[in-house]
Design a protein around this motif. Structure first.
Motif, PDB file in Angstrom:
ATOM      1  N   PHE A  15       0.841  -1.205   0.000  1.00  9.12           N
ATOM      2  CA  PHE A  15       0.000   0.000   0.000  1.00  9.12           C
ATOM      3  C   PHE A  15       0.875   1.252   0.000  1.00  9.12           C
ATOM      4  O   PHE A  15       0.587   2.219  -0.725  1.00  9.12           O
ATOM      5  CB  PHE A  15      -0.910  -0.016   1.231  1.00  9.12           C
ATOM      6  N   ILE A  16       1.939   1.257   0.787  1.00  7.68           N
ATOM      7  CA  ILE A  16       2.823   2.422   0.841  1.00  7.68           C
ATOM      8  C   ILE A  16       3.591   2.574  -0.473  1.00  7.68           C
ATOM      9  O   ILE A  16       3.808   3.695  -0.947  1.00  7.68           O
ATOM     10  CB  ILE A  16       3.789   2.312   2.036  1.00  7.68           C
ATOM     11  N   GLU A  17       4.003   1.486  -1.089  1.00  6.07           N
ATOM     12  CA  GLU A  17       4.681   1.584  -2.381  1.00  6.07           C
ATOM     13  C   GLU A  17       3.762   2.258  -3.411  1.00  6.07           C
ATOM     14  O   GLU A  17       4.200   3.132  -4.172  1.00  6.07           O
ATOM     15  CB  GLU A  17       5.091   0.202  -2.882  1.00  6.07           C
ATOM     16  N   ARG A  18       2.495   1.856  -3.415  1.00  4.69           N
ATOM     17  CA  ARG A  18       1.536   2.477  -4.337  1.00  4.69           C
ATOM     18  C   ARG A  18       1.353   3.958  -4.016  1.00  4.69           C
ATOM     19  O   ARG A  18       1.270   4.804  -4.912  1.00  4.69           O
ATOM     20  CB  ARG A  18       0.197   1.736  -4.260  1.00  4.69           C
ATOM     21  N   ALA A  19       1.323   4.295  -2.713  1.00  4.82           N
ATOM     22  CA  ALA A  19       1.157   5.687  -2.307  1.00  4.82           C
ATOM     23  C   ALA A  19       2.348   6.539  -2.755  1.00  4.82           C
ATOM     24  O   ALA A  19       2.178   7.677  -3.210  1.00  4.82           O
ATOM     25  CB  ALA A  19       0.993   5.771  -0.792  1.00  4.82           C
ATOM     26  N   VAL A  20       3.553   5.998  -2.648  1.00  7.64           N
ATOM     27  CA  VAL A  20       4.746   6.736  -3.084  1.00  7.64           C
ATOM     28  C   VAL A  20       4.690   6.972  -4.597  1.00  7.64           C
ATOM     29  O   VAL A  20       5.049   8.053  -5.083  1.00  7.64           O
ATOM     30  CB  VAL A  20       6.029   5.979  -2.681  1.00  7.64           C
ATOM     31  N   ILE A  21       4.229   5.980  -5.341  1.00  5.93           N
ATOM     32  CA  ILE A  21       4.091   6.152  -6.792  1.00  5.93           C
ATOM     33  C   ILE A  21       3.136   7.291  -7.110  1.00  5.93           C
ATOM     34  O   ILE A  21       3.371   8.111  -8.016  1.00  5.93           O
ATOM     35  CB  ILE A  21       3.586   4.843  -7.440  1.00  5.93           C
ATOM     36  N   LEU A  22       2.038   7.395  -6.340  1.00  9.36           N
ATOM     37  CA  LEU A  22       1.012   8.408  -6.602  1.00  9.36           C
ATOM     38  C   LEU A  22       1.406   9.802  -6.124  1.00  9.36           C
ATOM     39  O   LEU A  22       0.806  10.790  -6.542  1.00  9.36           O
ATOM     40  CB  LEU A  22      -0.303   8.005  -5.917  1.00  9.36           C
ATOM     41  N   THR A  23       2.402   9.901  -5.260  1.00  9.94           N
ATOM     42  CA  THR A  23       2.755  11.179  -4.644  1.00  9.94           C
ATOM     43  C   THR A  23       3.625  12.026  -5.579  1.00  9.94           C
ATOM     44  O   THR A  23       4.631  11.547  -6.102  1.00  9.94           O
ATOM     45  CB  THR A  23       3.495  10.948  -3.315  1.00  9.94           C
ATOM     46  N   CYS A  24       3.210  13.277  -5.750  1.00  6.99           N
ATOM     47  CA  CYS A  24       3.973  14.202  -6.596  1.00  6.99           C
ATOM     48  C   CYS A  24       4.773  15.210  -5.774  1.00  6.99           C
ATOM     49  O   CYS A  24       5.853  15.616  -6.171  1.00  6.99           O
ATOM     50  CB  CYS A  24       3.027  14.941  -7.554  1.00  6.99           C
ATOM     51  N   GLY A  25       4.235  15.640  -4.630  1.00  3.42           N
ATOM     52  CA  GLY A  25       4.931  16.613  -3.799  1.00  3.42           C
ATOM     53  C   GLY A  25       5.661  15.959  -2.654  1.00  3.42           C
ATOM     54  O   GLY A  25       6.124  14.813  -2.747  1.00  3.42           O
ATOM     55  N   ASP A  26       5.778  16.683  -1.529  1.00  2.00           N
ATOM     56  CA  ASP A  26       6.504  16.145  -0.380  1.00  2.00           C
ATOM     57  C   ASP A  26       5.580  15.565   0.676  1.00  2.00           C
ATOM     58  O   ASP A  26       6.028  15.141   1.735  1.00  2.00           O
ATOM     59  CB  ASP A  26       7.388  17.233   0.241  1.00  2.00           C
TER      60      ASP A  26
END
Length: 347
Positions: free
Chosen positions: A263-274
């Protein structure tokens, strides 16, 4: 906890954020106190009890059976046992018994000679030979078929075996650590697992708790996985919304640490900012319908008795009397299952 307040717009609406660095610092502090348990993230009381059990059993050559739900990190525990043993400089060999076709599992374990069966074009050594003088980790041990269990029992007891297609007996010195997400005692009762093999494996059982029973470790795990995947993807992610972190802590994670990691790996992929951007969590996760192992069932039964007796162990109305065991027996079981008042408050 120091929160960073950032306004979402020019209106009075705002959202609080928490920096991930503080959890990474907590992880470093926990790692120092855990004395070399690299890769194991967390500082909860129930996890510390597991690590204490590892410290006790690792220096011995005894067989260890790790019980726990899928995704709880059983391989990490097996690796820690090897790392803290006298065999640390010798091979650590792994085999997932559920991932090997039944027809090839015997060859994987014991090896074969050239021509032993169709397709055996060369001699092959098995995992027991490869792990000689070291540790063999047998994951999903409950999936070994009955016809192979007798041969496994022999090598555990006698430390000897023959390759397929050979009459020559090989002797080895292998320490076995096994793991399962099944209730082996139930499999024994259903005659799907040999009783003698079960008792040979169950010399020193370690019950690994599901993530929902160590929820206080979730923020540290989130920060750990964010850092890992952000570095791989060359991103700078330094904080998470406080409400989002609270949601992650409350979620029961039926897939345990493996589910949280994905779930966190997917969240990092989706994150554009900080700021870590989360996708939506399932509203009704499917949890295990009951205790996965006999160890879990015993642990829950003892915990309920302790709660009902207000954590009084001895005496006529204490937990030991309710359970029909001696006070010293109950204390021993509490230590073995990692039960303490602090742990109960965490649960």
């Amino acid at each position: 906890m120091h929160a960073v307040i950032q306004f979402k717009s020019r209106t009075t609406d705002f959202e609080s954020y928490v920096g991930l660095d503080q959890y990474l610092e907590s992880q470093r502090d926990a790692r120092e106190s855990q004395n070399g348990f690299d890769g194991i993230v967390g500082s909860s009381a129930i996890l510390r009890e597991v690590l204490d059990q590892i410290r006790i059993v690792a220096p011995t050559d005894s067989t260890v059976l790790i019980e726990g739900e899928t995704g709880t990190g059983k391989e990490l525990i097996a690796q820690a046992i090897h790392t803290h043993s006298r065999r640390r400089d010798r091979p650590f060999v792994k085999l997932n018994c559920a991932a090997i076709p039944l027809g090839l599992l015997e060859s994987e374990l014991f090896g074969h000679e050239k021509g032993a069966f169709t397709g055996a074009v060369a001699q092959k050594i098995g995992r027991f030979e490869a792990a000689n003088d070291g540790t063999l980790f047998l994951d999903e041990i409950g999936d070994i078929p009955l016809e192979l269990q007798a041969k496994l029992l022999r090598v555990l007891q006698e430390q000897e075996f023959e390759r397929l297609g050979s009459t020559y007996t090989h002797r080895v010195n292998v320490r076995v650590v096994a793991a399962t997400n099944q209730d082996l005692a139930t499999l024994v009762a259903e005659k799907r697992f040999r009783m003698d093999l079960y008792y040979r494996l169950n010399v020193f059982p370690i019950a690994l708790p599901p993530l929902r029973r160590r929820a206080e470790d979730i923020p540290m795990l989130v920060a750990h996985f964010v850092r890992r995947y952000a570095e791989r993807m060359a991103k700078r992610i330094g904080k998470i919304a406080s409400a989002a972190m609270d949601e992650l802590v409350r979620y029961p994670w039926p897939g345990n640490i493996r589910e949280l990691q994905n779930f966190i790996e997917r969240a990092v992929i989706l994150t554009c900012g900080d700021v870590l951007q989360l996708s939506e969590l399932p509203s009704s996760p499917t949890l295990p319908t009951g205790p996965v192992t006999l160890a879990d069932a015993e642990r829950d039964h003892i915990l309920n008795a302790l709660k009902d007796s207000h954590w009084v162990v001895g005496g006529a109305t204490g937990a030991a009397a309710r359970l029909g065991v001696k006070r010293t027996t109950l204390i021993s079981k509490m230590r073995k299952r990692g039960l303490s008042r602090a742990m109960a408050q965490e649960v």
